[in-house]
Every structure is written in structure tokens, then in C-alpha cells.
Design a protein around this motif. Structure first.
Motif, PDB file in Angstrom:
ATOM      1  N   ALA A  67       1.040  -1.400   0.127  1.00 31.21           N
ATOM      2  CA  ALA A  67      -0.130   0.099   0.002  1.00 31.21           C
ATOM      3  C   ALA A  67       0.821   1.188  -0.121  1.00 31.21           C
ATOM      4  CB  ALA A  67      -1.154   0.078   1.042  1.00 31.21           C
ATOM      5  N   MET A  68       2.128   1.115   0.885  1.00 28.19           N
ATOM      6  CA  MET A  68       2.880   2.395   0.746  1.00 28.19           C
ATOM      7  C   MET A  68       3.591   2.520  -0.590  1.00 28.19           C
ATOM      8  SD  MET A  68       4.826   2.340   4.645  1.00 28.19           S
ATOM      9  CE  MET A  68       3.967   1.556   5.684  1.00 28.19           C
ATOM     10  N   ARG A 128      -5.115   2.774   9.573  1.00 31.67           N
ATOM     11  CA  ARG A 128      -6.127   3.477   9.431  1.00 31.67           C
ATOM     12  C   ARG A 128      -5.684   4.703   8.397  1.00 31.67           C
ATOM     13  NH1 ARG A 128      -6.724   2.770  14.878  1.00 31.67           N
ATOM     14  NH2 ARG A 128      -5.738   4.810  15.532  1.00 31.67           N
ATOM     15  N   ALA A 129      -4.464   5.257   8.492  1.00 29.76           N
ATOM     16  CA  ALA A 129      -3.903   6.374   7.622  1.00 29.76           C
ATOM     17  C   ALA A 129      -3.883   5.693   6.310  1.00 29.76           C
ATOM     18  CB  ALA A 129      -2.612   6.658   8.207  1.00 29.76           C
ATOM     19  N   LEU A 130      -3.493   4.436   5.960  1.00 27.21           N
ATOM     20  CA  LEU A 130      -3.410   3.793   4.684  1.00 27.21           C
ATOM     21  C   LEU A 130      -4.580   3.162   4.076  1.00 27.21           C
ATOM     22  CD1 LEU A 130       0.026   2.067   5.283  1.00 27.21           C
ATOM     23  CD2 LEU A 130      -0.348   4.042   3.768  1.00 27.21           C
ATOM     24  N   ALA A 131      -5.874   3.554   4.726  1.00 26.67           N
ATOM     25  CA  ALA A 131      -6.967   2.863   4.266  1.00 26.67           C
ATOM     26  C   ALA A 131      -7.229   3.106   2.720  1.00 26.67           C
ATOM     27  CB  ALA A 131      -8.214   3.449   5.061  1.00 26.67           C
ATOM     28  N   ARG A 135      -7.234  -0.028   0.172  1.00 29.94           N
ATOM     29  CA  ARG A 135      -8.290  -0.494  -0.826  1.00 29.94           C
ATOM     30  C   ARG A 135      -7.722  -0.384  -2.050  1.00 29.94           C
ATOM     31  NH1 ARG A 135     -11.294   2.924   1.286  1.00 29.94           N
ATOM     32  NH2 ARG A 135     -10.949   4.846  -0.074  1.00 29.94           N
ATOM     33  N   ARG A 136      -7.163   0.735  -2.810  1.00 25.41           N
ATOM     34  CA  ARG A 136      -6.618   0.549  -4.158  1.00 25.41           C
ATOM     35  C   ARG A 136      -5.609  -0.416  -4.452  1.00 25.41           C
ATOM     36  NH1 ARG A 136      -2.412   5.080  -6.362  1.00 25.41           N
ATOM     37  NH2 ARG A 136      -2.678   4.450  -8.290  1.00 25.41           N
ATOM     38  N   ALA A 137      -4.915  -0.876  -3.368  1.00 26.50           N
ATOM     39  CA  ALA A 137      -3.846  -1.998  -3.778  1.00 26.50           C
ATOM     40  C   ALA A 137      -4.608  -3.042  -4.112  1.00 26.50           C
ATOM     41  CB  ALA A 137      -2.858  -1.937  -2.554  1.00 26.50           C
TER      42      ALA A 137
END
Length: 283
Positions: A67-68, A128-131, A135-137
């Protein structure tokens, strides 16, 4: 996994993008209450290590890191994509090009971070910050799986599936700053190809300026400095607009740029936060 390892690699993006990605990810971690240890390699790559008080399952760690990568184009998820062979050089390790990994965090701070590891509450804050990116990943991964299945049915094999999804090569160039030297003889030709593409997409100069510090830092890196960027961007944008309105005589290095996807891209609204400061300054 006892430690999350963020590997920012100069083979993935140019040095300026690597440095900005490291700063941006450092700010993200800091905003979630996570402390990290940082080092730099002789090649210019950077590592961020996030020690965990509670171990994380390997699939969960992989999901977080992948995700990052949607926030940092130079981030290599490799160390977390293989539970048996994934590896990363720690500070002090010999580098294949010569020299060693150099610890950039203060030694006392690094010792304290490794001794008092990050609590689960801070890790949950990162989830939470990477939600949106998580989702996109997942959507991108589902798309790749479906494309691979369709290719297999047609007898094309997995090689027919592009790992980067539907993103055009010019937008990858704009993200990473890396370009094919056999196609573009210089950074100026590479960035003109990108600007021609954005002009053909119907972008405005203001949109281009905004995304230089947003989803396309590689384009900014091709200017080799903000002063040069401010001096050249407006005039180059004018040339790109003129070319897309009258493409009868292709510019050097841009002879087939208009074949790429010209759909309007999703605008991110800028980087994680507007200012840049050294990574992992908390102690």
C-alpha cells in the motif's frame, strides 16, 4: 515479522524522488506515532526500519508495504514479498558496489527505538492512515489476477500481463524520473514527452504545477532544481500545448507520445504533507 522494512531504491526512481519519498514516509510514520531507524546506502538508496513490539503476520506486513508503494514510487516491496528469501542490508552491512550502509539516525536514538519498540496502537494508526491506499492496492491486485486468468484462458501466459496495471509509460516516467536513454537523449527531451502527453490529456499548467509535488515528483526531478523548474516550466508547457494542437512535425524524442492513454488522471491533491524535513527525527 518483528520489523517493517522500507527499502527506497535508486533503481526504482531518481535520487531526488528517493530522498523525497524517504522524507514523506518518515512524516507518515511520525504522524501515526511510529518511530523508525534510518540508513543510507553508497548507491543513494535509503532504508527505514520500524521495529514492532508485537510481531505481525507476513501477509499483513506485505499488504502494508505494498500500500505504501502507492505513496512512494521508489519503495521496493521485495523484502516483504517473500518470507524465505526477502532480505535487506542493515546499517554497517557491506554494499555490493563497495562501502557500507551508513546509519543516519543518531546512535542513541536508534538504540532506544530498538529497545522500546513501536506499540500496537501506533501500528493500528498506520492501518487507518493507509486505508485509501490499501483499498486501491487490493483493487489493483484483483485486476492483475483477473487479467492473468484471462490471459491464461487465451493461451498468452502470465508474461502478457503488465505488472503496473494500465498506467502509461509516460506517467511512470513522471512518477519515477527514470527514462529510456535509447529513446530520450536528455532529461529535457524526456520531460517534454511527459508535458506533451499531459497537454494532450487536457491538463492545465496549474494542474501540472500541483502534481510536481504530488503524484509526479519524477517530472520535477528532471528539472534538477526548483529554480530551473520555475524558469523553464511555463515556456516548455507553451511548447507542449502548441505541439499537441499542431502535431504535424513531431519533436525529437516525442514521435509516438500521443499513442498513450489520454484519459484524465486521478489527482491526489499533493504530497503527504507540504513541507519536507529530515526523516525519523523523533527519539
Amino acid at each position: 515479522m518483528a520489523t517493517l522494512c522500507l527499502d527506497l531504491d535508486t533503481s526504482k526512481a531518481v535520487q531526488g524522488v528517493v530522498d523525497e519519498d524517504a522524507a514523506a514516509l518518515g512524516r507518515l510514520l511520525d504522524s501515526c506515532g511510529l518511530r523508525c531507524v534510518a540508513d543510507v546506502s553508497p548507491s543513494g538508496g535509503r532504508h527505514l526500519y520500524v521495529p514492532l513490539a508485537e510481531r505481525m503476520e507476513a501477509p499483513a506486513a506485505r499488504e502494508l508495504i505494498e500500500a505504501m508503494t502507492l505513496l512512494a514510487s521508489s519503495l521496493d516491496p521485495g523484502p516483504h514479498q517473500n518470507v524465505t528469501d526477502g532480505c535487506i542490508r542493515v546499517p554497517g552491512s557491506l554494499h555490493k558496489s563497495g562501502g557500507r550502509q551508513i546509519l543516519t539516525s543518531a546512535l542513541s536514538a536508534a538504540y532506544d527505538i530498538l529497545r522500546r519498540r513501536n506499540p500496537p496502537a501506533a501500528v493500528q494508526a498506520l492501518w487507518r492512515a493507509l486505508a485509501p491506499e490499501l483499498r486501491r492496492a487490493r483493487e489493483l491486485n484483483n485486476r492483475r489476477v483477473n487479467a492473468a486468468a484471462a490471459a491464461a484462458i487465451r493461451g498468452l501466459g502470465s508474461a502478457a500481463v503488465l505488472p503496473g496495471g494500465s498506467q502509461s509509460p509516460l506517467r511512470v516516467l513522471a512518477r519515477t524520473g527514470l527514462y529510456d536513454t535509447a529513446r530520450y537523449a536528455s532529461p529535457s527531451e524526456a520531460r517534454m514527452a511527459v508535458l506533451n502527453h499531459f497537454a494532450a490529456c487536457g491538463w492545465s499548467l496549474e494542474q501540472v504545477r500541483r502534481e510536481l509535488t504530488g503524484q509526479f515528483p519524477g517530472l520535477a526531478a528532471l528539472y534538477a532544481g526548483t529554480g530551473r523548474q520555475e524558469r523553464l516550466l511555463a515556456s516548455e508547457w507553451t511548447k507542449a500545448c502548441a505541439f499537441t494542437q499542431n502535431p504535424g512535425t513531431p519533436q525529437q524524442g516525442a514521435k509516438s507520445d500521443r499513442i498513450n492513454n489520454t484519459s484524465q488522471p486521478f489527482l491526489t491533491g499533493g504530497p503527504l504533507v507540504p513541507s519536507v524535513k529530515p526523516v525519523c527525527t523523533n527519539s
